[in-house]
Design a protein around this motif. Structure first.
Motif, PDB file in Angstrom:
ATOM      1  N   CYS A   1       0.828  -1.211   0.000  1.00  0.00           N
ATOM      2  CA  CYS A   1       0.000   0.000   0.000  1.00  0.00           C
ATOM      3  C   CYS A   1       0.860   1.258   0.000  1.00  0.00           C
ATOM      4  O   CYS A   1       0.555   2.230  -0.709  1.00  0.00           O
ATOM      5  CB  CYS A   1      -0.925   0.011   1.211  1.00  0.00           C
ATOM      6  N   GLN A   2       1.897   1.253   0.780  1.00  0.00           N
ATOM      7  CA  GLN A   2       2.770   2.413   0.879  1.00  0.00           C
ATOM      8  C   GLN A   2       3.333   2.786  -0.499  1.00  0.00           C
ATOM      9  O   GLN A   2       3.319   3.961  -0.904  1.00  0.00           O
ATOM     10  CB  GLN A   2       3.903   2.100   1.862  1.00  0.00           C
TER      11      GLN A   2
ATOM     12  N   LYS B   1       1.928   6.032  -3.174  1.00  0.00           N
ATOM     13  CA  LYS B   1       2.875   7.028  -3.688  1.00  0.00           C
ATOM     14  C   LYS B   1       2.680   7.240  -5.187  1.00  0.00           C
ATOM     15  O   LYS B   1       2.676   8.375  -5.677  1.00  0.00           O
ATOM     16  CB  LYS B   1       4.306   6.585  -3.394  1.00  0.00           C
TER      17      LYS B   1
ATOM     18  N   ILE C   1      -6.021   3.797   6.605  1.00  0.00           N
ATOM     19  CA  ILE C   1      -5.405   4.506   5.485  1.00  0.00           C
ATOM     20  C   ILE C   1      -6.441   5.015   4.489  1.00  0.00           C
ATOM     21  O   ILE C   1      -6.194   5.992   3.784  1.00  0.00           O
ATOM     22  CB  ILE C   1      -4.321   3.668   4.786  1.00  0.00           C
TER      23      ILE C   1
END
Length: 261
Positions: free
Chosen positions: A124-125, A129, A171
């Protein structure tokens, strides 16, 4: 685009070489998406990608170890280099093992948490981005009904899948104004490795003298109001919906034949 059309979209599915992941990848392709298939061996990734190209869509096979930041970063860099963007990400890579809480080893705990939860975090990170650049994205993280209801002999697996739901909800709120939705898919009882075979739950939970096949049939009746197990294609249908839905985010949607009613 039509309401359930994904024509021209670029999708990535981790763990997409077999089982639920393959069903999801192929459903996305049938809806019009070009689907990149990532898995932990070259063979699995290539098998998954071949199934996508056979459906007339573009694909790419990517070997990834979702536990490792460098490997995940390389995966997303490959997507950006080849396609320039990422519209849909399905973080499906996962592992399972069985054992009562007193029998679980430190290594078993770490393996399940590392792949199922850390892998979703790292994926996910990196995906967010890239998606933030385009102000658009759909992220679907694979959880489980075991992320809503604990199962005996699966405490570590349930912990990882409960964690995925909490992480997803958190998130989703962070990226809600970036054009990105984040949801969790909670498969029910699907006839893949966790359930089938003598070392799966249907084998482990067989009554004395009961065959694995009979146990599998009995547990479908016990757990599922519909009395019928779900399929990888069922999961794919829900993922396609979450990939087109603009205002569904932060949810953990079960496809489980009524188990979690």
């Amino acid at each position: 685009m039509g309401s359930f059309s994904l024509d021209g979209r670029i999708a990535l599915v981790t763990g997409g070489g077999r089982g639920i992941g393959a069903g999801i990848a192929q459903s996305l392709a049938r809806a019009g998406a070009n689907v990149l298939v990532a898995d932990y061996t070259d063979q699995l990734a290539e098998e998954g990608a071949s199934a996508i190209t056979a459906l007339g869509r573009r694909s790419m096979a990517i070997k990834v170890d979702v536990r490792k930041p460098d490997s995940v970063e390389a995966m997303i860099n490959a997507v950006e280099k080849e396609f320039g963007r990422l519209d849909i990400a399905v973080n499906n890579a996962g592992v399972v093992s069985l054992g009562g809480v007193q029998e679980l080893t430190f290594e078993q705990w770490n393996e399940v948490i590392d792949v199922n939860l850390r892998g979703v975090f790292l994926s996910c990170q990196a995906e967010i981005k890239l998606m933030r650049k385009a102000k658009f994205g759909r992220i679907i993280n694979s959880s489980s009904i075991a992320g809503k209801v604990g199962f005996p002999n699966l405490a570590h697996y349930s912990a990882s899948k409960f964690g995925v739901i909490g992480f997803t909800n958190a998130i989703a709120k962070e990226v809600a104004k970036d054009g990105i939705t984040v949801n969790a898919l909670c498969p029910g009882i699907v006839g893949t490795g966790m359930w089938r075979g003598e070392t799966g739950l249907s084998g482990l939970w067989a009554d004395p003298g009961e065959t694995e096949e009979a146990s599998w049939a009995r547990h479908q009746e016990i757990f599922l109001p519909q009395g019928v197990a779900q399929t990888p294609e069922d999961m794919g249908q829900m993922v396609v919906y979450m990939a087109v839905a603009e205002h569904v985010t932060g949810q953990a949607l079960a496809v489980d034949g009524g188990f979690s009613l």
